[in-house]
Design a protein around this motif. Structure first.
Motif, PDB file in Angstrom:
ATOM      1  N   LYS A 196       0.848  -1.188   0.000  1.00 21.03           N
ATOM      2  CA  LYS A 196       0.000   0.000   0.000  1.00 21.03           C
ATOM      3  C   LYS A 196       0.886   1.242   0.000  1.00 21.03           C
ATOM      4  CE  LYS A 196      -3.659  -2.513   2.365  1.00 21.03           C
ATOM      5  NZ  LYS A 196      -4.398  -2.770   3.627  1.00 21.03           N
ATOM      6  N   THR A 197       0.364   2.319  -0.565  1.00 26.50           N
ATOM      7  CA  THR A 197       1.168   3.532  -0.701  1.00 26.50           C
ATOM      8  C   THR A 197       0.369   4.775  -0.331  1.00 26.50           C
ATOM      9  OG1 THR A 197       0.556   3.939  -3.015  1.00 26.50           O
ATOM     10  CG2 THR A 197       2.453   2.492  -2.630  1.00 26.50           C
ATOM     11  N   MET A 198       1.075   5.746   0.180  1.00 29.56           N
ATOM     12  CA  MET A 198       0.483   7.069   0.401  1.00 29.56           C
ATOM     13  C   MET A 198      -0.055   7.639  -0.900  1.00 29.56           C
ATOM     14  SD  MET A 198       1.756  10.396  -0.399  1.00 29.56           S
ATOM     15  CE  MET A 198       3.509  10.420  -0.070  1.00 29.56           C
ATOM     16  N   ASN A 199       0.642   7.417  -1.990  1.00 31.47           N
ATOM     17  CA  ASN A 199       0.286   7.974  -3.283  1.00 31.47           C
ATOM     18  C   ASN A 199      -1.120   7.558  -3.708  1.00 31.47           C
ATOM     19  OD1 ASN A 199       0.687   9.405  -5.638  1.00 31.47           O
ATOM     20  ND2 ASN A 199       2.218   8.027  -6.486  1.00 31.47           N
ATOM     21  N   THR A 200      -1.437   6.283  -3.552  1.00 33.42           N
ATOM     22  CA  THR A 200      -2.766   5.808  -3.938  1.00 33.42           C
ATOM     23  C   THR A 200      -3.842   6.369  -3.025  1.00 33.42           C
ATOM     24  OG1 THR A 200      -1.978   3.805  -5.038  1.00 33.42           O
ATOM     25  CG2 THR A 200      -4.207   3.741  -4.133  1.00 33.42           C
ATOM     26  N   VAL A 201      -3.584   6.415  -1.727  1.00 33.73           N
ATOM     27  CA  VAL A 201      -4.553   7.007  -0.797  1.00 33.73           C
ATOM     28  C   VAL A 201      -4.811   8.465  -1.161  1.00 33.73           C
ATOM     29  CG1 VAL A 201      -4.954   7.706   1.612  1.00 33.73           C
ATOM     30  CG2 VAL A 201      -4.041   5.430   1.101  1.00 33.73           C
ATOM     31  N   LEU A 202      -3.749   9.203  -1.443  1.00 31.48           N
ATOM     32  CA  LEU A 202      -3.892  10.622  -1.780  1.00 31.48           C
ATOM     33  C   LEU A 202      -4.778  10.820  -3.004  1.00 31.48           C
ATOM     34  CD1 LEU A 202      -3.110  13.605  -1.430  1.00 31.48           C
ATOM     35  CD2 LEU A 202      -1.060  13.127  -2.800  1.00 31.48           C
ATOM     36  N   HIS A 203      -4.577   9.989  -4.024  1.00 34.52           N
ATOM     37  CA  HIS A 203      -5.328  10.218  -5.255  1.00 34.52           C
ATOM     38  C   HIS A 203      -6.722   9.603  -5.213  1.00 34.52           C
ATOM     39  CE1 HIS A 203      -2.205  12.546  -6.984  1.00 34.52           C
ATOM     40  NE2 HIS A 203      -1.318  11.608  -6.705  1.00 34.52           N
ATOM     41  N   VAL A 210     -13.852  15.113  -5.928  1.00 32.94           N
ATOM     42  CA  VAL A 210     -14.588  15.678  -7.056  1.00 32.94           C
ATOM     43  C   VAL A 210     -15.876  14.894  -7.298  1.00 32.94           C
ATOM     44  CG1 VAL A 210     -14.447  16.427  -9.455  1.00 32.94           C
ATOM     45  CG2 VAL A 210     -12.416  16.494  -8.036  1.00 32.94           C
ATOM     46  N   LEU A 211     -15.866  13.585  -7.041  1.00 39.85           N
ATOM     47  CA  LEU A 211     -17.105  12.819  -7.161  1.00 39.85           C
ATOM     48  C   LEU A 211     -18.145  13.319  -6.155  1.00 39.85           C
ATOM     49  CD1 LEU A 211     -18.654  10.506  -8.494  1.00 39.85           C
ATOM     50  CD2 LEU A 211     -17.600   8.945  -6.830  1.00 39.85           C
ATOM     51  N   LEU A 212     -17.694  13.641  -4.944  1.00 40.81           N
ATOM     52  CA  LEU A 212     -18.603  14.220  -3.952  1.00 40.81           C
ATOM     53  C   LEU A 212     -19.083  15.594  -4.393  1.00 40.81           C
ATOM     54  CD1 LEU A 212     -19.968  14.203  -1.154  1.00 40.81           C
ATOM     55  CD2 LEU A 212     -17.827  15.102  -0.211  1.00 40.81           C
ATOM     56  N   GLN A 213     -18.175  16.397  -4.927  1.00 45.96           N
ATOM     57  CA  GLN A 213     -18.542  17.727  -5.426  1.00 45.96           C
ATOM     58  C   GLN A 213     -19.599  17.621  -6.518  1.00 45.96           C
ATOM     59  OE1 GLN A 213     -15.182  19.830  -7.033  1.00 45.96           O
ATOM     60  NE2 GLN A 213     -16.364  21.633  -7.613  1.00 45.96           N
ATOM     61  N   ALA A 214     -19.455  16.624  -7.372  1.00 48.65           N
ATOM     62  CA  ALA A 214     -20.371  16.463  -8.500  1.00 48.65           C
ATOM     63  C   ALA A 214     -21.715  15.876  -8.095  1.00 48.65           C
ATOM     64  CB  ALA A 214     -19.732  15.585  -9.574  1.00 48.65           C
ATOM     65  N   SER A 215     -21.739  15.115  -7.011  1.00 43.83           N
ATOM     66  CA  SER A 215     -22.939  14.336  -6.703  1.00 43.83           C
ATOM     67  C   SER A 215     -23.574  14.629  -5.348  1.00 43.83           C
ATOM     68  CB  SER A 215     -22.598  12.844  -6.752  1.00 43.83           C
ATOM     69  OG  SER A 215     -21.718  12.492  -5.678  1.00 43.83           O
ATOM     70  N   GLY A 216     -22.771  15.024  -4.360  1.00 44.46           N
ATOM     71  CA  GLY A 216     -23.279  15.176  -3.002  1.00 44.46           C
ATOM     72  C   GLY A 216     -23.623  13.853  -2.341  1.00 44.46           C
ATOM     73  N   ASP A 217     -23.140  12.750  -2.884  1.00 44.78           N
ATOM     74  CA  ASP A 217     -23.504  11.420  -2.407  1.00 44.78           C
ATOM     75  C   ASP A 217     -22.921  11.144  -1.020  1.00 44.78           C
ATOM     76  OD1 ASP A 217     -24.517   8.565  -3.558  1.00 44.78           O
ATOM     77  OD2 ASP A 217     -22.751   8.291  -2.299  1.00 44.78           O
ATOM     78  N   GLU A 218     -23.752  10.670  -0.098  1.00 46.15           N
ATOM     79  CA  GLU A 218     -23.326  10.477   1.286  1.00 46.15           C
ATOM     80  C   GLU A 218     -22.355   9.315   1.443  1.00 46.15           C
ATOM     81  OE1 GLU A 218     -23.753  12.248   4.101  1.00 46.15           O
ATOM     82  OE2 GLU A 218     -24.616  13.800   2.817  1.00 46.15           O
ATOM     83  N   ARG A 219     -22.473   8.264   0.618  1.00 45.21           N
ATOM     84  CA  ARG A 219     -21.521   7.164   0.739  1.00 45.21           C
ATOM     85  C   ARG A 219     -20.131   7.615   0.304  1.00 45.21           C
ATOM     86  NH1 ARG A 219     -21.033   1.025  -1.766  1.00 45.21           N
ATOM     87  NH2 ARG A 219     -19.345   0.466  -0.364  1.00 45.21           N
ATOM     88  N   LYS A 225     -14.121  10.523   4.273  1.00 44.63           N
ATOM     89  CA  LYS A 225     -13.733  10.682   5.686  1.00 44.63           C
ATOM     90  C   LYS A 225     -12.851   9.522   6.140  1.00 44.63           C
ATOM     91  CE  LYS A 225     -17.389  13.623   7.594  1.00 44.63           C
ATOM     92  NZ  LYS A 225     -18.422  13.746   8.650  1.00 44.63           N
ATOM     93  N   PHE A 226     -13.195   8.316   5.708  1.00 43.19           N
ATOM     94  CA  PHE A 226     -12.391   7.146   6.038  1.00 43.19           C
ATOM     95  C   PHE A 226     -10.957   7.315   5.541  1.00 43.19           C
ATOM     96  CE2 PHE A 226     -10.820   2.924   4.635  1.00 43.19           C
ATOM     97  CZ  PHE A 226     -10.741   2.290   5.869  1.00 43.19           C
ATOM     98  N   LEU A 227     -10.806   7.773   4.310  1.00 39.32           N
ATOM     99  CA  LEU A 227      -9.474   7.986   3.738  1.00 39.32           C
ATOM    100  C   LEU A 227      -8.714   9.085   4.475  1.00 39.32           C
ATOM    101  CD1 LEU A 227     -10.546   7.653   0.025  1.00 39.32           C
ATOM    102  CD2 LEU A 227      -8.717   6.297   1.065  1.00 39.32           C
TER     103      LEU A 227
END
Length: 409
Positions: A196-203, A210-219, A225-227
């Protein structure tokens, strides 16, 4: 205590300088970066050509990285959102059609790693990092043109990542086409093999933001938040104010690496994630953490008007890498905006001057040198265009500077 007249002169100086910088980076974006990538559009087989050497020889039959084409989709979508232009939107649509029609595994889910020039599969590896960039690009494209199909595809990839890539700790990374774990060669470096890498977590954070920005989806918000919590509790080294880089499966750190570029890039991406979530506790907590990281990077890695690359044990790599310099500009401006320390604004301007005078290749029909040495001499190991070298970092730096400097007085 500064007198009112001196304060006014100081503010006027800052505004004039920022206007000059905005004009310079806008010129770089519109008259250098965009035309370079416009010329790499492949109207015969789709997408954008993926290989050009440092002598500017284009290989029209070279492989097309899915990361490259995702980042190009993000780039043109973001350019259109910033400065408009029907040609930019058309190039975004062109990149989208290639990603949608060729790069997605419709049978097993996810996007592949690398395509041949004609859109057939060259490397069928599935990587969590790659899924993250496709989500990032598709969500941004949706914000640009409101194409619901693109947002639906972003969610398909989101659900695939959450189903296929998670374990009881965090996210695994490298898989074959059938989602069987394989060695993580693609994102392991410095003689290490990381699960596992910091790089993958970051991206993933970047894509989910941006998916949240586009959708407002709670999941999506919950997984974001988990990340962020993983980043705070496992990746952030609070004693040394830096991010750890490589980990085993249980998120125990391996190696002694400090990636200066990823640290300064992370500061503003993490701040943006918190802003999009709109959670005041996360905003304040990460503002504090990111200022600590930014100050550390300024103190230990900012040198000669630019940023050193990384530390491996006791060895400092001082080559100047294109993406590291671009992210430093954005990260330092972000630190100034969040903390008010003018040293960051001054340093951002200095790094832009390094980029303008040294990192940008002045040859006709070229773009930025991928790597130059400490003294500014081009290093030719890394080519002008490949699966990693794309308009994502430098184009994004221009876009962010346009927005951010307009708000700085």
């Amino acid at each position: 205590k500064i007198c009112s007249a001196c304060f006014r002169r100081s503010c006027l100086y800052v505004r004039r300088r920022n206007k000059m910088l905005i004009n310079e980076v806008k010129n770089e974006l519109e008259n250098h970066i965009i035309p370079f990538w416009d010329a790499l559009r492949d109207d015969e087989f789709g997408g954008f050509y993926g290989q050009m050497d440092n002598d500017l020889n284009l290989d029209k039959k070279g492989g097309k990285g899915v990361i490259l084409n995702s980042r190009i989709l993000w780039f043109y979508s973001s350019v259109y959102r910033t400065i408009g232009g029907e040609k930019n939107l058309d190039n975004a649509k062109h990149a989208y059609e290639f990603l949608k029609n060729h790069c997605v595994d419709r049978e097993n889910g996810g996007v592949y790693w690398m395509m041949n020039y004609d859109g057939t599969v060259m490397d069928s590896m599935k990587h969590t990092y790659n899924q993250a960039f496709a989500i990032y690009a598709l969500s941004t494209y949706y914000l640009a043109c409101k194409d619901k199909e693109a947002l639906d595809l972003a969610f398909e990839l989101f659900y695939t990542v959450e189903e296929k890539c998670t374990d009881d700790v965090a996210y695994m990374e490298a898989f074959d086409k059938n989602w069987k774990l394989i060695e993580n060669d693609a994102l392991s470096e410095n003689g290490l093999m990381a699960d596992k890498t910091m790089n993958t977590v970051l991206h993933l954070i970047e894509g989910y933001t941006v998916l949240l920005q586009a959708s407002g989806d709670e999941r999506v918000k919950a997984r974001l938040k988990f990340l962020l919590d993983i980043t705070e509790n496992k990746i952030f080294d609070s004693e040394n104010n830096k991010l750890l880089v490589f980990f085993d499966r249980e998120l125990n750190v391996i190696g002694d690496i400090h990636s200066y570029g990823h640290d300064i890039e992370a500061t503003w991406l993490l701040d943006r994630a918190c802003d999009v979530m709109g959670d005041k506790d996360y905003i304040e907590k990460w503002k504090n953490i990111n200022l600590r990281i930014s100050n550390n990077i300024y103190n230990i890695a900012y040198e000669n008007g630019s940023l050193n690359n990384e530390r491996d044990k006791t060895e400092i790599d001082k080559k100047r890498v294109w993406w590291v310099q671009a992210e430093t500009v954005v990260g330092f401006i972000n630190a100034y905006q969040h903390g008010g320390d003018k040293k960051f604004l001054e340093a951002a301007g200095k790094v832009w001057e390094w980029i303008r005078d040294v990192q940008i290749d002045k040859r006709k029909g070229s773009e930025w040198w991928a790597e130059v040495d400490y003294n500014g001499k081009p290093m030719l190991k890394f080519t002008m265009v490949n699966e990693w070298k794309c308009p994502y970092h430098n184009g994004r730096m221009c876009i962010e500077m346009i927005h951010r400097l307009s708000a700085v007085s």
